[in-house]
Scaffold this active site. Structure first.
Site, PDB file in Angstrom:
ATOM      1  N   SER A 170      55.788 -21.654  86.115  1.00  0.00           N
ATOM      2  CA  SER A 170      54.128 -20.328  85.131  1.00  0.00           C
ATOM      3  C   SER A 170      54.324 -21.857  85.311  1.00  0.00           C
ATOM      4  O   SER A 170      54.664 -23.269  84.716  1.00  0.00           O
ATOM      5  CB  SER A 170      55.155 -20.437  84.054  1.00  0.00           C
ATOM      6  OG  SER A 170      54.043 -20.045  83.729  1.00  0.00           O
TER       7      SER A 170
ATOM      8  N   LYS B 281      51.950 -18.502  88.628  1.00  0.00           N
ATOM      9  CA  LYS B 281      52.109 -17.721  87.329  1.00  0.00           C
ATOM     10  C   LYS B 281      50.564 -18.634  86.533  1.00  0.00           C
ATOM     11  O   LYS B 281      50.689 -20.057  86.208  1.00  0.00           O
ATOM     12  CB  LYS B 281      52.578 -16.913  86.974  1.00  0.00           C
ATOM     13  CG  LYS B 281      52.649 -16.551  85.391  1.00  0.00           C
ATOM     14  CD  LYS B 281      54.278 -15.887  84.890  1.00  0.00           C
ATOM     15  CE  LYS B 281      54.226 -16.314  83.374  1.00  0.00           C
ATOM     16  NZ  LYS B 281      55.749 -15.725  83.016  1.00  0.00           N
TER      17      LYS B 281
ATOM     18  N   LYS C 257      48.759 -19.590  83.370  1.00  0.00           N
ATOM     19  CA  LYS C 257      48.412 -18.569  82.202  1.00  0.00           C
ATOM     20  C   LYS C 257      46.604 -18.645  81.856  1.00  0.00           C
ATOM     21  O   LYS C 257      45.485 -19.578  82.429  1.00  0.00           O
ATOM     22  CB  LYS C 257      49.213 -19.661  81.031  1.00  0.00           C
ATOM     23  CG  LYS C 257      50.244 -19.868  81.146  1.00  0.00           C
ATOM     24  CD  LYS C 257      50.926 -18.028  80.501  1.00  0.00           C
ATOM     25  CE  LYS C 257      52.544 -18.876  80.168  1.00  0.00           C
ATOM     26  NZ  LYS C 257      52.914 -17.733  79.622  1.00  0.00           N
TER      27      LYS C 257
ATOM     28  N   ASP D 104      48.614 -14.647  83.088  1.00  0.00           N
ATOM     29  CA  ASP D 104      50.233 -13.662  81.250  1.00  0.00           C
ATOM     30  C   ASP D 104      49.430 -14.147  80.560  1.00  0.00           C
ATOM     31  O   ASP D 104      48.528 -16.035  80.725  1.00  0.00           O
ATOM     32  CB  ASP D 104      51.126 -15.303  81.609  1.00  0.00           C
ATOM     33  CG  ASP D 104      52.167 -14.750  80.994  1.00  0.00           C
ATOM     34  OD1 ASP D 104      51.405 -13.829  79.479  1.00  0.00           O
ATOM     35  OD2 ASP D 104      53.090 -14.699  80.461  1.00  0.00           O
TER      36      ASP D 104
ATOM     37  N   GLU E 121      50.831 -10.443  83.419  1.00  0.00           N
ATOM     38  CA  GLU E 121      51.621  -9.713  82.764  1.00  0.00           C
ATOM     39  C   GLU E 121      50.854 -10.159  81.552  1.00  0.00           C
ATOM     40  O   GLU E 121      49.863 -11.366  81.150  1.00  0.00           O
ATOM     41  CB  GLU E 121      52.014 -11.489  82.835  1.00  0.00           C
ATOM     42  CG  GLU E 121      53.734 -11.739  81.974  1.00  0.00           C
ATOM     43  CD  GLU E 121      54.358 -12.475  82.348  1.00  0.00           C
ATOM     44  OE1 GLU E 121      55.000 -12.926  83.336  1.00  0.00           O
ATOM     45  OE2 GLU E 121      55.401 -12.586  81.792  1.00  0.00           O
TER      46      GLU E 121
ATOM     47  N   ASP F 148      56.147  -8.577  79.314  1.00  0.00           N
ATOM     48  CA  ASP F 148      56.772  -9.443  79.004  1.00  0.00           C
ATOM     49  C   ASP F 148      57.144  -8.875  77.265  1.00  0.00           C
ATOM     50  O   ASP F 148      57.712  -8.130  76.712  1.00  0.00           O
ATOM     51  CB  ASP F 148      56.069 -10.941  78.972  1.00  0.00           C
ATOM     52  CG  ASP F 148      56.950 -12.383  78.768  1.00  0.00           C
ATOM     53  OD1 ASP F 148      57.931 -12.143  77.950  1.00  0.00           O
ATOM     54  OD2 ASP F 148      56.390 -12.884  78.721  1.00  0.00           O
TER      55      ASP F 148
ATOM     56  N   LYS G  85      63.492 -10.905  80.052  1.00  0.00           N
ATOM     57  CA  LYS G  85      63.940 -12.467  79.143  1.00  0.00           C
ATOM     58  C   LYS G  85      64.951 -11.728  78.281  1.00  0.00           C
ATOM     59  O   LYS G  85      64.683 -11.241  77.865  1.00  0.00           O
ATOM     60  CB  LYS G  85      63.139 -13.440  78.340  1.00  0.00           C
ATOM     61  CG  LYS G  85      61.643 -13.632  79.473  1.00  0.00           C
ATOM     62  CD  LYS G  85      60.688 -14.186  78.191  1.00  0.00           C
ATOM     63  CE  LYS G  85      59.506 -14.355  78.457  1.00  0.00           C
ATOM     64  NZ  LYS G  85      58.496 -14.877  77.723  1.00  0.00           N
TER      65      LYS G  85
ATOM     66  N   GLY H 125      61.399 -16.632  82.186  1.00  0.00           N
ATOM     67  CA  GLY H 125      61.534 -18.178  81.282  1.00  0.00           C
ATOM     68  C   GLY H 125      60.929 -18.199  79.674  1.00  0.00           C
ATOM     69  O   GLY H 125      60.055 -18.389  79.703  1.00  0.00           O
TER      70      GLY H 125
END
Ligand code: NPQ
Ligand code: MG
Length: 372
Positions: free
Chosen positions: A141, A167, A169, A194, A219, A244, A268, A296
């Protein structure tokens, strides 16, 4: 090694602080340091370890470190101790069921008891969870960067190490244009984004633009408590939506899948209240044909070890945010988790989570301790 119930003699809470190798920026804020609560359960000669992922401020979810500390000290630890010896790991959840919410706090305590219970039996967490493999594929990420050049340099570094999925952000104003540039530079790299709940359904045109970029998934684009708008958005996109924040339990997972709110689930253990509930989320997703993967929360080696065991479950069908220790820390609390050049990581095979925090490192990183 004993098959009898696990007597818990003491429970220690430790707050730890570890510097991050670089600040981690998301749509909800930036962290320069990792703080966590470690839970150590003492029984006979053994200790069991768990990590609570609540961060100092309630940005990712409503839980935060100080609140989790109080929930553990005043309610959760006493409730588990009051029940006497632990006959099976499910006892923890039963003794905590009267407490509404506080999932991250519950998860840290359950993880420590489960680790001790498994160590007493010489059994690994991976085997207990029905692991289907002894190595797992890893993604990484990448935080929001100051410039596209800086972002590309960071991504190229991770790809050189072998990571199998990147991934990105995103946040309003740093989204389609950034992702388009990264996609143009890296046409074949498995990419996802995400948003950490930063958008609204009225932003659908933006997601339709992202839909053209061949992403593996998008995400948590919308509100952390929403399912219905996600279903409306998913109906307009070919790219799978991965939830998520919106999935807090196996019940939520079933509802989200039935509503068509997502086609992928990020699991998670902290967010859903523990390793056992994480397994139930996995089981729901698997039985409904939805791929899942393990997310994570910048865990130290204690939480990272448990995430790797979860990632070995048979329904985990995509690379996780289970990155190497060095992605986040110059020095972890445990022996470091390392990425192999093929982008996989070994699942710990020793009893329990298979690793222990180094006592000297704990002395260096602990900022608060309390024993019950
Ligand atoms: C996510 N994690 O998937 C989270 C969010 C996140 C690896 O992207 C401190 C502690 C900072 C926990 C920043 C990843 C954090 C954090 C982001 C979790 O949404
Ligand atoms: Mg996320």
């Amino acid at each position: 090694m004993s098959e009898t119930a696990l007597g818990i003699r003491s429970v220690e809470l430790l707050e730890v602080a570890l510097p991050l190798v670089r600040p981690f920026r998301t749509s909800f804020g930036e962290e320069g340091e990792k703080r966590a609560i470690l839970v150590a359960v003492g029984s006979e000669e053994l200790a069991g370890w768990g990590e609570c992922v609540a961060s100092p401020e309630p940005r990712y979810s409503e839980e935060w470190l100080e609140g989790a500390w109080l929930a553990l000290a005043e309610h959760l630890v006493p409730a588990v101790l009051a029940g006497g010896p632990i006959r099976e790991p499910e006892d923890v959840g039963r003794r905590l069921a009267w407490v509404r919410g506080h999932r991250m706090a519950k998860a840290g305590l359950e993880a420590a008891v489960l680790d001790a219970w498994l160590r007493a039996r010489g059994r690994s967490l991976a085997s207990y969870l029905g692991a289907a493999r002894d190595r797992v594929e890893c993604g990484v990420s990448v935080g929001i960067a100051s410039s596209i050049d800086a972002l590309l340099e960071e991504i190229r570094g991770y790809l050189a190490k072998g990571y199998r999925r990147i991934k990105l952000k995103i946040e309003p104003g740093r989204d389609v244009e950034v992702v388009r540039r990264v996609r143009a530079e890296l046409p074949d790299t498995p990419l996802s984004v995400d948003a950490n709940a930063a958008y609204a359904l009225s932003d659908a045109p933006l997601f339709e633009a992202l839909d053209e970029l061949g992403l593996v998934m998008i995400e948590q684009p919308l509100d952390h408590e929403d399912l219905v708008d996600h279903a409306a958005l998913q109906a307009r996109l070919r790219t799978p939506i991965c939830l998520d924040e919106s999935i807090r339990s196996a019940r939520d997972a079933a509802a989200a899948i039935q509503l068509g709110a997502c086609r992928v689930i990020n699991i998670k253990p902290g967010r859903v209240g523990g390793i056992l509930e994480a397994r139930r989320v996995h089981d729901v997703a698997r039985s409904l044909g939805i791929p899942c993967w393990i997310g994570g929360m910048l865990e130290t080696g204690v939480g990272r070890a448990a995430n790797l065991a979860l990632a070995a479950m048979p329904g985990v069908a995509m690379p996780g945010d289970t990155s190497a220790s060095e992605r986040y820390f110059t020095q972890d609390l445990t022996d470091p988790f390392e990425l192999a050049p093929d982008g996989t990581m070994a699942v710990p095979q020793g009893p329990g989570i298979g690793v222990q925090p180094n006592p000297d490192r704990l002395d260096d990183c602990a900022v608060r301790r309390m024993t019950t």
